[in-house]
Design an enzyme around this catalytic site. Structure first.
Site, PDB file in Angstrom:
ATOM      1  N   GLU A 155      15.877  -6.138  -0.777  1.00 42.12           N
ATOM      2  CA  GLU A 155      14.995  -5.604  -1.833  1.00 42.12           C
ATOM      3  C   GLU A 155      15.705  -5.593  -3.187  1.00 42.12           C
ATOM      4  O   GLU A 155      15.178  -6.061  -4.189  1.00 42.12           O
ATOM      5  CB  GLU A 155      14.592  -4.149  -1.525  1.00 42.12           C
ATOM      6  CG  GLU A 155      13.793  -3.941  -0.278  1.00 42.12           C
ATOM      7  CD  GLU A 155      12.308  -4.247  -0.443  1.00 42.12           C
ATOM      8  OE1 GLU A 155      11.855  -4.485  -1.568  1.00 42.12           O
ATOM      9  OE2 GLU A 155      11.615  -4.246   0.590  1.00 42.12           O
ATOM     10  N   TYR A 184       8.723   1.396 -10.746  1.00 40.46           N
ATOM     11  CA  TYR A 184       9.710   2.011  -9.854  1.00 40.46           C
ATOM     12  C   TYR A 184      11.091   2.004 -10.509  1.00 40.46           C
ATOM     13  O   TYR A 184      11.765   3.041 -10.571  1.00 40.46           O
ATOM     14  CB  TYR A 184       9.754   1.235  -8.528  1.00 40.46           C
ATOM     15  CG  TYR A 184      10.632   1.881  -7.485  1.00 40.46           C
ATOM     16  CD1 TYR A 184      10.093   2.712  -6.510  1.00 40.46           C
ATOM     17  CD2 TYR A 184      12.014   1.678  -7.479  1.00 40.46           C
ATOM     18  CE1 TYR A 184      10.887   3.309  -5.559  1.00 40.46           C
ATOM     19  CE2 TYR A 184      12.821   2.276  -6.535  1.00 40.46           C
ATOM     20  CZ  TYR A 184      12.248   3.085  -5.579  1.00 40.46           C
ATOM     21  OH  TYR A 184      13.048   3.681  -4.649  1.00 40.46           O
ATOM     22  N   ALA A 241       0.817  -1.218   0.000  1.00 38.45           N
ATOM     23  CA  ALA A 241       0.000   0.000   0.000  1.00 38.45           C
ATOM     24  C   ALA A 241       0.846   1.262   0.000  1.00 38.45           C
ATOM     25  O   ALA A 241       0.318   2.364  -0.114  1.00 38.45           O
ATOM     26  CB  ALA A 241      -0.929   0.000   1.202  1.00 38.45           C
ATOM     27  N   SER A 299       5.374   0.611   3.456  1.00 37.91           N
ATOM     28  CA  SER A 299       6.622  -0.107   3.734  1.00 37.91           C
ATOM     29  C   SER A 299       6.468  -1.286   4.674  1.00 37.91           C
ATOM     30  O   SER A 299       7.268  -1.477   5.588  1.00 37.91           O
ATOM     31  CB  SER A 299       7.671   0.838   4.309  1.00 37.91           C
ATOM     32  OG  SER A 299       7.944   1.821   3.386  1.00 37.91           O
ATOM     33  N   SER A 300       5.440  -2.071   4.420  1.00 37.85           N
ATOM     34  CA  SER A 300       5.316  -3.303   5.200  1.00 37.85           C
ATOM     35  C   SER A 300       6.542  -4.179   4.979  1.00 37.85           C
ATOM     36  O   SER A 300       7.019  -4.837   5.904  1.00 37.85           O
ATOM     37  CB  SER A 300       4.050  -4.062   4.788  1.00 37.85           C
ATOM     38  OG  SER A 300       4.065  -4.300   3.396  1.00 37.85           O
ATOM     39  N   SER A 301       7.076  -4.155   3.765  1.00 36.16           N
ATOM     40  CA  SER A 301       8.224  -5.041   3.494  1.00 36.16           C
ATOM     41  C   SER A 301       9.458  -4.598   4.264  1.00 36.16           C
ATOM     42  O   SER A 301      10.146  -5.425   4.869  1.00 36.16           O
ATOM     43  CB  SER A 301       8.500  -5.167   1.995  1.00 36.16           C
ATOM     44  OG  SER A 301       8.707  -3.907   1.424  1.00 36.16           O
ATOM     45  N   ASP A 306      12.731   3.607   3.479  1.00 34.24           N
ATOM     46  CA  ASP A 306      11.810   2.819   4.290  1.00 34.24           C
ATOM     47  C   ASP A 306      12.512   2.230   5.508  1.00 34.24           C
ATOM     48  O   ASP A 306      11.986   2.249   6.619  1.00 34.24           O
ATOM     49  CB  ASP A 306      11.185   1.708   3.429  1.00 34.24           C
ATOM     50  CG  ASP A 306      10.631   2.267   2.135  1.00 34.24           C
ATOM     51  OD1 ASP A 306      10.422   3.488   2.065  1.00 34.24           O
ATOM     52  OD2 ASP A 306      10.425   1.480   1.194  1.00 34.24           O
TER      53      ASP A 306
END
Ligand code: GLA
Length: 379
Positions: free
Chosen positions: A156, A216, A119, A122-124, A168
């Site tokens: 990442e 991105y 979303a 930055s959950s990752s 993040d």
């Protein structure tokens, strides 16, 4: 502590280590981190949690207590992975540890969190930082915060294939209650700036998922192309951070259209962040909000990382006097918008935006009020 209970329920033993890392909102400074500029962000009270204990052998077991799914993998086989699988973040972090010669033992783990996935919150990165802190503890290794951030970024960049910057991870690690995080991605430093009194952020998720990786990486490439062209005549330019608005304009005819537009967005963001810093010192929250609206407009017209749904929400925000400023937050292409409002207005404001969005688009937005939170830690 729920995650400790979930661990005990699953494995019948106590967890040896529990970690927690917050998600973040990008407040101002879009796609600036990998251009070596400065960004304002905030770690928020939405977290990814991990509980783990070492086991004999080489097989790791991880239970996701939200998705109710398990993954098992061997430490000897970390490079084998299924595209898009959540376990990739864990494996990616473990690979980065191995590259730094830090030996993490096999483990059983439980994960759970409430950072919305994919979303723009930055959950990752939160997940990577929760993993990183816990794995360092299991390995008895002392890893500084900057290296920890780079471990997350490495996962990442090298494992997932998203050429993201460090924003993040910096935000998740360096957050502080009631504060914004001001990060400088050239000196790789971060400092806390008090959040203006009485203000908070409302998050409105447009509920359209963004596809981060390709778009991105394309945008990042356009920024790099601009630097390549400009630095041919101005060798002192190492990154877009070194490009002033005047210099960019003087080079416009030499730049491909996309490279120019992306660079113009970043150069504009650099100036807005610098101005915002001054506004924060002066307590000029009105201007702070205007800069957020300007940032969104720049995303929409120049960087082209907005979408209809995000634009709709920001347009609605514009029409509500209680909103000081609003913009997309993070990579873009869907996901969340962040809105600056007074605390006492937050709940009613969130409901009003959601109602207008539903009326306009037929889509149900997810909204919540966020508090600025402390960064990642072991519990
Ligand atoms: C994503 C990336 C960050 C940053 C933002 C855009 O969140 O992970 O590194 O580039 O997008 O500012």
């Amino acid at each position: 502590m729920q995650i400790r209970d979930a661990f005990k329920a699953r494995y019948g033993t106590e967890a040896a280590v529990v970690s927690r890392a917050p998600g973040r909102l990008e407040v101002l400074g879009n796609h600036v981190d990998y251009n070596e500029g400065c960004v304002l962000s905030v770690a928020v009270d939405r977290y990814m949690n991990l509980a783990a204990a070492p086991v004999e052998g080489t097989v790791c077991r991880v239970w996701d207590d939200v998705l109710k799914e398990e993954r098992t993998f061997s430490l000897e086989n970390l490079l084998e992975h299924t595209k898009g699988d959540w376990a990739n973040y864990i494996k990616g972090v473990l690979v980065e540890f191995a590259q730094r010669d830090v030996k993490v033992p096999a483990f059983n783990a439980v994960i759970a969190g409430n950072v919305p996935l994919s979303a723009g919150m930055s959950s990752s990165a939160a997940f990577e930082m929760a993993c990183g802190l816990a794995f360092a503890k299991l390995a008895n290794a002392n890893i500084g915060w900057l290296d920890m951030a780079k471990i997350g970024q490495g996962a990442e960049n090298n494992y997932i294939g998203a050429k993201t910057g460090l924003l993040d991870q910096f935000s998740s690690l360096m957050g502080k209650a009631d504060s914004l995080v001001y990060s400088d991605f050239r000196s790789c430093t971060a400092q806390s700036i008090p959040m203006p009194k009485g203000l908070t952020f409302v998050v409105v998720n447009c509920m359209v998922k963004h596809v981060l990786t390709n778009e991105y990486n394309d945008r990042r490439k356009a920024c790099e192309d601009a630097v390549t062209v400009i630095s041919q005549r101005h060798p002192e330019v190492k990154a877009l951070r070194d490009v002033s608005p005047e210099l960019l304009e003087s080079q416009r005819s030499r730049l491909p259209e996309t490279a120019y537009k992306c660079a113009a967005h970043v150069v504009g963001e650099l100036a807005r962040v610098a101005e915002c810093l001054e506004c924060l010192k002066l307590g000029d929250v009105k201007r702070f909000g205007q800069l957020m609206f300007q940032s969104h407009e720049s995303s929409r017209t120049l960087f082209e990382n907005s979408c209809e749904e995000l634009d709709e929400i920001v347009a609605i925000a514009h029409g509500i006097p209680e909103c000081l400023g609003a913009r997309l937050s993070g990579g873009g292409f869907g996901g969340i918008t962040v809105h600056l409002v007074r605390m006492e207005d937050a709940d009613a404001y969130a409901a009003r935006v959601a109602e207008a969005y539903l009326a306009k688009t037929g889509r149900k937005a997810d909204t919540f009020v966020c508090a600025a939170a402390d960064g990642a830690k072991l519990l």
